[in-house]
Design an enzyme around this catalytic site. Structure first.
Site, PDB file in Angstrom:
ATOM      1  N   ASP A 289     -61.918  13.059 -63.419  1.00 30.24           N
ATOM      2  CA  ASP A 289     -60.863  13.082 -64.455  1.00 30.24           C
ATOM      3  C   ASP A 289     -60.269  14.459 -64.758  1.00 30.24           C
ATOM      4  O   ASP A 289     -59.184  14.529 -65.337  1.00 30.24           O
ATOM      5  CB  ASP A 289     -61.352  12.536 -65.819  1.00 30.24           C
ATOM      6  CG  ASP A 289     -61.651  11.050 -65.783  1.00 30.24           C
ATOM      7  OD1 ASP A 289     -61.217  10.381 -64.827  1.00 30.24           O
ATOM      8  OD2 ASP A 289     -62.322  10.566 -66.703  1.00 30.24           O
ATOM      9  N   ASP A 512     -67.917   2.428 -71.154  1.00 27.22           N
ATOM     10  CA  ASP A 512     -66.923   3.505 -71.018  1.00 27.22           C
ATOM     11  C   ASP A 512     -66.739   4.270 -72.318  1.00 27.22           C
ATOM     12  O   ASP A 512     -66.163   5.361 -72.316  1.00 27.22           O
ATOM     13  CB  ASP A 512     -65.560   2.916 -70.651  1.00 27.22           C
ATOM     14  CG  ASP A 512     -65.574   2.231 -69.310  1.00 27.22           C
ATOM     15  OD1 ASP A 512     -66.264   2.718 -68.404  1.00 27.22           O
ATOM     16  OD2 ASP A 512     -64.880   1.197 -69.164  1.00 27.22           O
TER      17      ASP A 512
HETATM   18  C1  BGC Z   1     -70.381   8.923 -69.588  1.00 31.39           C
HETATM   19  C2  BGC Z   1     -71.631   9.497 -68.994  1.00 31.39           C
HETATM   20  C3  BGC Z   1     -72.338   8.455 -68.171  1.00 31.39           C
HETATM   21  C4  BGC Z   1     -71.410   7.845 -67.147  1.00 31.39           C
HETATM   22  C5  BGC Z   1     -72.034   6.740 -66.357  1.00 31.39           C
HETATM   23  C6  BGC Z   1     -69.527   8.306 -68.515  1.00 31.39           C
HETATM   24  O1  BGC Z   1     -68.455   7.650 -69.113  1.00 31.39           O
HETATM   25  O2  BGC Z   1     -69.677   9.906 -70.293  1.00 31.39           O
HETATM   26  O3  BGC Z   1     -72.455   9.947 -70.033  1.00 31.39           O
HETATM   27  O4  BGC Z   1     -73.444   9.016 -67.534  1.00 31.39           O
HETATM   28  O5  BGC Z   1     -70.252   7.349 -67.775  1.00 31.39           O
HETATM   29  O6  BGC Z   1     -72.210   5.595 -67.093  1.00 31.39           O
END
Ligand code: BGC
Length: 574
Positions: A289, A512
């Site tokens: 991102d 998410d």
């Molecule tokens: C989060 C992380 C997480 C990853 C996988 C991201 O959106 O910010 O903390 O490890 O997703 O689930």
């Protein structure tokens, strides 16, 4: 109403993506490209047209100046305008957006040194009909010379070692036991619990193991125990992380680049470089991102954010990523992949080349383009892999689908065509033919009862696109815990030309973002795009968020989401 400039600059963070079958390349291409990669290669193209205004025929005489080509050829170019091929001869033509691919006819798959072939075509256009600036034959730019097509392999800055072309080819990929246990605890979840998913290093404490969870060494040791060939590690902790959204803000402030290097990248590099792991192929997905945010969510427009402007100005995304690529790229068995957002983010003309240029600059800043094995699209996003019932070249009553509200002038309707075109763009920027793309298919399946069974009505372009599209989101810019989504293609190596693998980098069932404010010690904020009651913003065209209710903070297990992904899987889970 959005202005056209805003329209083409959706800043959806993990935007969305749609997919369409667009035009696929012949599957013989991969083998040929690989086989010829180290041979002398070169070609010349003579492009002549017969134009009657609004339409033309063209001959594309291509001469092979390099070693004999056996087993098939592929000729490619981008039109500078809106030219569209309507028919072709002496080759199989396919067009996706401006990108044209011609593969050899089945009766003519060889091209000796000095031999020529002349595919031709008829096309329509409006405006001007300029000739394409650049042609490639099996990936080699046809500039009349013969020279090495691989990236330089011997400058001192190049990484050591003998990496394989595709770290997924023939590989058993590591299954994360923590995710696997979560998946298996859900009804029916055991059917997918042995799929490989990404291991996320999302904060400094994750390296040693945060909150009693496995640390990086634990995962690598477990990978050795499993006899895995390949492990996928996500490196995700930049200063000022997630500048356009709040759901995945991190622990490091915008200026904490020194801590990022010393407390995060250095320890990760030390562990990955341990001899004990030298036989593993370690795929690193570097900072999703972030660079896309510096393209779309900066400046003064209605999608810009102060945080992204700050990160653009202080340079810490670029510096952090260049540092990570250099440190990790110096380890012979590490394969760095950089994030390219997804088609619903960078698929607009304004964003496509400028983002590829930025990625190229950052890779150069790392000391060598050779530090990069490839790129990843659609991480944690919902864009369909392919849209089977409509494609970007379709029109309804003379109106292109690009003018529909859904497509909104994007060049792509799916992740596969986007990834393949983006790869060509990067090769044009100087990356080697050996770069490969990954597509995260963890949540882009869009099966289940609402999946269309065929094309929509041709009453008007919106009815057609909305009736055809399998991506059922309310808007391409929605990205958080999307209702109605399903698991996509199971992880697969070398599924299509130019694609190293379909992967599940975002572990399905991990949230998410929280649907309401939840206090936490991870630096995570609350983003309204995760609240089902939210009415939207300029980045999603003022639409509701389409998010599932009652979600925990990002990264935490979200049982209801996992169950829905399983139920709506496409291909279905048996
Ligand atoms: C989060 C992380 C997480 C990853 C996988 C991201 O959106 O910010 O903390 O490890 O997703 O689930």
């Amino acid at each position: 109403m959005k202005t056209p400039a805003a329209r083409r600059r959706h800043g959806s963070r993990r935007g969305l993506a749609a997919a369409s079958a667009a035009l696929l390349l012949a599957s013989g291409t991969v083998a040929l490209t690989q086989a010829s990669a180290s041979a002398a290669a070169g070609c010349r193209v003579d492009y002549t047209t017969n134009d009657w205004g609004g339409g033309f025929t063209a001959n594309v005489a291509v001469t092979n100046l390099g070693d004999p080509i056996t087993g098939g050829w592929t000729l490619e170019w981008d039109f500078p305008g809106n030219q569209r091929v309507t028919s072709g001869w002496n080759g199989t033509f396919a067009q996706s957006g401006a990108h044209v691919t011609v593969t050899n006819p089945s009766w003519s798959s060889t091209l000796g040194t000095g031999a020529s072939v002349t595919p031709g075509f008829q096309a329509t256009y409006s405006g001007t009909n300029a000739a394409p600036a650049r042609f490639t034959l099996n990936g080699t730019v046809c500039d009349g010379s013969t020279g090495p097509t691989d990236p330089p392999t011997d400058p001192p800055t190049d990484p050591p070692g003998d990496r394989v072309d595709n770290p997924y080819a023939g590989a058993d990929v590591y299954v994360n036991p923590e995710w696997s246990a979560n998946a298996a605890s859900e009804p029916g979840g055991s059917a997918v619990a042995d799929e490989p998913t990404g291991v996320w290093m999302d904060r400094i404490a994750a390296i040693g193991g945060a909150n009693g969870r496995m640390g990086l060494r634990d995962h690598l040791d477990e990978a050795l125990d499993q006899g895995a060939d390949t492990i996928q590690v996500v490196v995700y902790n930049l200063p000022g992380r997630d500048c356009a959204a709040l759901a995945s803000n991190g622990e490091l402030g915008p200026d904490e680049i020194d801590r990022y290097k010393a407390e995060f990248i250095d320890p990760i590099a030390e562990i990955l470089g341990d001899d004990a792991y030298a036989d593993l192929r370690i795929v690193t997905v570097v900072e999703i991102d972030s660079l896309p945010n510096l393209i779309t969510n900066v400046g003064t427009g209605d999608v810009a954010t102060e945080n992204c402007n700050e990160m653009l100005e202080n340079g810490n995304y670029q510096n952090g990523i260049a540092y990570a690529l250099q440190k990790l790229g110096a380890i012979p068995n590490v394969y760095n992949y950089i994030d390219i957002g997804h088609h619903g983010w960078l698929g607009w003309d304004d964003n496509f080349s400028s983002s590829a240029d930025l990625l190229t600059e950052v890779a150069q800043q790392s000391g060598s383009l050779g530090n990069v094995a490839g790129f990843i699209t659609n991480t944690a996003n919902y864009g369909a892999l392919e849209e089977p019932y409509f494609s970007i070249g379709d029109s309804v009553n003379g109106t292109s689908v690009r003018q529909s509200s859904w497509v909104d002038w994007n060049r792509y309707v799916d992740e596969l065509s986007y990834a393949q075109a983006y790869r060509q763009e990067l090769i044009g920027n100087g990356f080697g033919q050996d770069i490969g793309m990954l597509i995260d298919t963890s949540r882009n399946g869009w099966g289940g009862p609402d999946r269309p069974a065929g094309p929509g009505p041709t009453t008007d372009v919106d009815a057609y696109v909305d009736g055809s599209r399998t991506d059922r989101r309310l808007h391409l810019g929605n990205w958080c815990n999307q209702a109605g989504a399903g698991l996509g293609e199971r992880p697969t190596a070398s599924p299509e030309p130019g694609i190293d693998a379909y992967v599940w980098i975002k572990p399905p069932g991990e949230s998410d973002g929280a649907s309401q404010e939840i206090p936490n010690d991870e630096g995570k904020g609350f983003d309204e795009m995760c609240d089902p009651a939210y009415g939207g913003n300029p980045r999603n065209g003022g639409n509701p968020s389409g998010a599932l209710p009652d979600a925990p903070i990002s990264g935490h297990w979200f049982s209801a989401q996992f169950r829905e992904l399983l139920a709506n899987a496409n291909p279905p889970v048996q």
